[in-house]
Scaffold this motif. Structure first.
Motif, PDB file in Angstrom:
ATOM      1  N   TRP A   1       7.581  -1.868  -5.370  1.00  0.00           N
ATOM      2  CA  TRP A   1       6.234  -1.453  -5.783  1.00  0.00           C
ATOM      3  C   TRP A   1       5.817  -0.183  -5.051  1.00  0.00           C
ATOM      4  O   TRP A   1       5.333   0.776  -5.680  1.00  0.00           O
ATOM      5  CB  TRP A   1       5.202  -2.551  -5.513  1.00  0.00           C
ATOM      6  CG  TRP A   1       3.870  -2.190  -6.111  1.00  0.00           C
ATOM      7  CD1 TRP A   1       3.425  -2.486  -7.369  1.00  0.00           C
ATOM      8  CD2 TRP A   1       2.840  -1.385  -5.488  1.00  0.00           C
ATOM      9  NE1 TRP A   1       2.173  -1.930  -7.562  1.00  0.00           N
ATOM     10  CE2 TRP A   1       1.797  -1.251  -6.438  1.00  0.00           C
ATOM     11  CE3 TRP A   1       2.703  -0.794  -4.248  1.00  0.00           C
ATOM     12  CZ2 TRP A   1       0.636  -0.556  -6.161  1.00  0.00           C
ATOM     13  CZ3 TRP A   1       1.541  -0.066  -3.972  1.00  0.00           C
ATOM     14  CH2 TRP A   1       0.516   0.047  -4.922  1.00  0.00           C
ATOM     15  N   ILE A   2       5.991  -0.169  -3.733  1.00  0.00           N
ATOM     16  CA  ILE A   2       5.554   0.991  -2.956  1.00  0.00           C
ATOM     17  C   ILE A   2       6.288   2.252  -3.393  1.00  0.00           C
ATOM     18  O   ILE A   2       5.662   3.301  -3.635  1.00  0.00           O
ATOM     19  CB  ILE A   2       5.753   0.749  -1.446  1.00  0.00           C
ATOM     20  CG1 ILE A   2       4.764  -0.311  -0.944  1.00  0.00           C
ATOM     21  CG2 ILE A   2       5.582   2.055  -0.659  1.00  0.00           C
ATOM     22  CD1 ILE A   2       4.938  -0.654   0.536  1.00  0.00           C
TER      23      ILE A   2
ATOM     24  N   ILE B   1       0.843  -1.192   0.000  1.00  0.00           N
ATOM     25  CA  ILE B   1       0.000   0.000   0.000  1.00  0.00           C
ATOM     26  C   ILE B   1       0.884   1.250   0.000  1.00  0.00           C
ATOM     27  O   ILE B   1       1.813   1.372   0.801  1.00  0.00           O
ATOM     28  CB  ILE B   1      -0.936   0.040   1.221  1.00  0.00           C
ATOM     29  CG1 ILE B   1      -1.837  -1.197   1.249  1.00  0.00           C
ATOM     30  CG2 ILE B   1      -1.783   1.317   1.219  1.00  0.00           C
ATOM     31  CD1 ILE B   1      -2.716  -1.298   2.486  1.00  0.00           C
ATOM     32  N   ALA B   2       0.574   2.166  -0.894  1.00  0.00           N
ATOM     33  CA  ALA B   2       1.255   3.463  -0.954  1.00  0.00           C
ATOM     34  C   ALA B   2       0.236   4.565  -0.664  1.00  0.00           C
ATOM     35  O   ALA B   2      -0.955   4.420  -0.958  1.00  0.00           O
ATOM     36  CB  ALA B   2       1.892   3.673  -2.324  1.00  0.00           C
ATOM     37  N   HIS B   3       0.697   5.673  -0.098  1.00  0.00           N
ATOM     38  CA  HIS B   3      -0.183   6.817   0.144  1.00  0.00           C
ATOM     39  C   HIS B   3       0.683   8.054   0.380  1.00  0.00           C
ATOM     40  O   HIS B   3       1.883   7.949   0.644  1.00  0.00           O
ATOM     41  CB  HIS B   3      -1.083   6.564   1.357  1.00  0.00           C
ATOM     42  CG  HIS B   3      -0.320   6.464   2.638  1.00  0.00           C
ATOM     43  ND1 HIS B   3       0.085   7.558   3.361  1.00  0.00           N
ATOM     44  CD2 HIS B   3       0.159   5.387   3.310  1.00  0.00           C
ATOM     45  CE1 HIS B   3       0.758   7.176   4.419  1.00  0.00           C
ATOM     46  NE2 HIS B   3       0.836   5.855   4.408  1.00  0.00           N
ATOM     47  N   ASN B   4       0.072   9.208   0.313  1.00  0.00           N
ATOM     48  CA  ASN B   4       0.812  10.465   0.484  1.00  0.00           C
ATOM     49  C   ASN B   4       0.231  11.320   1.609  1.00  0.00           C
ATOM     50  O   ASN B   4       0.121  12.536   1.505  1.00  0.00           O
ATOM     51  CB  ASN B   4       0.828  11.249  -0.830  1.00  0.00           C
ATOM     52  CG  ASN B   4      -0.577  11.545  -1.353  1.00  0.00           C
ATOM     53  OD1 ASN B   4      -1.566  11.034  -0.831  1.00  0.00           O
ATOM     54  ND2 ASN B   4      -0.664  12.372  -2.378  1.00  0.00           N
TER      55      ASN B   4
ATOM     56  N   VAL C   1      -5.786  12.834   0.312  1.00  0.00           N
ATOM     57  CA  VAL C   1      -4.835  11.735   0.422  1.00  0.00           C
ATOM     58  C   VAL C   1      -5.189  10.675  -0.617  1.00  0.00           C
ATOM     59  O   VAL C   1      -6.341  10.241  -0.703  1.00  0.00           O
ATOM     60  CB  VAL C   1      -4.864  11.105   1.830  1.00  0.00           C
ATOM     61  CG1 VAL C   1      -3.901   9.921   1.910  1.00  0.00           C
ATOM     62  CG2 VAL C   1      -4.534  12.137   2.883  1.00  0.00           C
ATOM     63  N   THR C   2      -4.211  10.267  -1.396  1.00  0.00           N
ATOM     64  CA  THR C   2      -4.395   9.148  -2.323  1.00  0.00           C
ATOM     65  C   THR C   2      -3.848   7.886  -1.674  1.00  0.00           C
ATOM     66  O   THR C   2      -2.677   7.831  -1.300  1.00  0.00           O
ATOM     67  CB  THR C   2      -3.668   9.393  -3.653  1.00  0.00           C
ATOM     68  OG1 THR C   2      -4.233  10.546  -4.297  1.00  0.00           O
ATOM     69  CG2 THR C   2      -3.820   8.192  -4.583  1.00  0.00           C
TER      70      THR C   2
ATOM     71  N   ARG D   1       6.132   7.551  -6.320  1.00  0.00           N
ATOM     72  CA  ARG D   1       6.589   8.502  -7.321  1.00  0.00           C
ATOM     73  C   ARG D   1       5.533   8.752  -8.392  1.00  0.00           C
ATOM     74  O   ARG D   1       5.555   9.794  -9.047  1.00  0.00           O
ATOM     75  CB  ARG D   1       7.906   8.008  -7.921  1.00  0.00           C
ATOM     76  CG  ARG D   1       9.057   8.193  -6.931  1.00  0.00           C
ATOM     77  CD  ARG D   1      10.116   7.117  -7.043  1.00  0.00           C
ATOM     78  NE  ARG D   1      11.162   7.329  -6.042  1.00  0.00           N
ATOM     79  CZ  ARG D   1      11.052   6.991  -4.758  1.00  0.00           C
ATOM     80  NH1 ARG D   1       9.940   6.420  -4.314  1.00  0.00           N
ATOM     81  NH2 ARG D   1      12.049   7.207  -3.909  1.00  0.00           N
ATOM     82  N   ARG D   2       4.591   7.828  -8.542  1.00  0.00           N
ATOM     83  CA  ARG D   2       3.478   8.041  -9.475  1.00  0.00           C
ATOM     84  C   ARG D   2       2.420   8.946  -8.851  1.00  0.00           C
ATOM     85  O   ARG D   2       1.933   9.878  -9.504  1.00  0.00           O
ATOM     86  CB  ARG D   2       2.840   6.707  -9.860  1.00  0.00           C
ATOM     87  CG  ARG D   2       1.745   6.858 -10.916  1.00  0.00           C
ATOM     88  CD  ARG D   2       0.995   5.562 -11.160  1.00  0.00           C
ATOM     89  NE  ARG D   2       0.137   5.198 -10.043  1.00  0.00           N
ATOM     90  CZ  ARG D   2      -1.099   5.692  -9.872  1.00  0.00           C
ATOM     91  NH1 ARG D   2      -1.606   6.582 -10.715  1.00  0.00           N
ATOM     92  NH2 ARG D   2      -1.826   5.299  -8.836  1.00  0.00           N
TER      93      ARG D   2
END
Length: 255
Positions: free
Chosen positions: A227-228, A182-185, A202-203, A233-234
């Motif tokens: 992956w994270i 899981i990625a988030h900002n 927040v995405t 970076r995307r």
């Protein structure tokens, strides 16, 4: 105005958390473990609603369909306190956090945490501590919960990458459960160690499950990290330097 709104949120935590935790203490002995969890998660849902209307913090989820219909270990980026309180509110299954035992002694929050089916680790036990995590975690997976960990261990500032530890990968391999990265900002709206909260969206990006069959802890950990960090970076490209500098930093972090 942002300071005032941040102050009001601080007051909300003081005024709302103590009576909510007290209500949990009273109700928990009469509830099943899953009902206890969802009652506690109600505090998280309430808080997400408050920060949306008070502080302008919203969120959107990508890849929700990637969550498996079965046991899983969630390994997430860790930038702020937002994801810690948000994930129980937005995930469809109970989450089992792995946390240090000392948190059990935090007034109200820790006391309520101790009455939930989480996994606590006593770091004073050394190598035996991880064996205890495996035993507790397997039991929680069998009960239908998802185990969640933060591979970086601590919150990292926006645009930074911490060293990914192998504990989550080792647990997933021991349990034979797939890993969901899981990625988030969230660090933009709820910065690490900051009193101030900032409006924004927040995405949260959920990756496809990684089959652990035949992988070593290091290989699995590398897949999760790759992956994270690529996804970070995307979804947050302005927070990261050029790709060449970034690659050098990742290599240094792994060394």
């Amino acid at each position: 105005m942002r300071f005032v709104r941040s102050l009001l949120l601080f007051i909300y935590f003081i005024v709302y958390t103590a009576p909510y935790a007290t209500a949990c203490f009273i109700a928990f002995p009469f509830l099943r473990p899953d009902a206890r969890y969802w009652m506690a998660a109600g505090w998280c849902r309430s808080t997400l609603w408050v920060v949306r209307w008070l502080n302008g913090i919203r969120y959107r989820i990508e890849g929700l369909e990637n969550l498996p219909d079965g046991p899983a270990v969630l390994l997430s980026k860790h930038q702020s306190a937002w994801e810690t309180l948000a994930f129980p509110a937005i995930m469809p299954r109970p989450l089992c956090y792995v946390f240090k035992r000392e948190l059990l002694y935090v007034p109200f929050f820790g006391w309520a945490l101790g009455m939930l089916h989480m996994v606590h680790i006593n770091r004073k036990e050394g190598l035996r501590a991880f064996d205890s995590v495996i035993r507790q975690g397997k039991k929680r997976l069998a009960e239908g919960a998802w185990v969640i960990m933060f591979p970086e261990g601590t919150r990292t500032p926006v645009g930074r990458q911490g060293k990914y530890k192998t504990g989550g990968a080792r647990f997933a391999l021991a349990a034979g459960a797939p890993v969901v990265p899981i990625a988030h900002n969230a660090g933009h709206v709820w910065p690490r160690n900051s009193f101030m909260k900032y409006p924004g969206t927040v995405t949260v990006s959920i990756g496809k499950p990684i089959d652990v069959t035949g992988l070593t802890p290091d290989a699995l950990n590398s897949r999760v990290e790759d992956w994270i960090e690529a996804e970070m970076r995307r979804i947050d490209p302005d927070a990261y330097p050029s790709s060449s500098d970034d690659a050098a930093r990742r290599d240094a972090a792994r060394a």
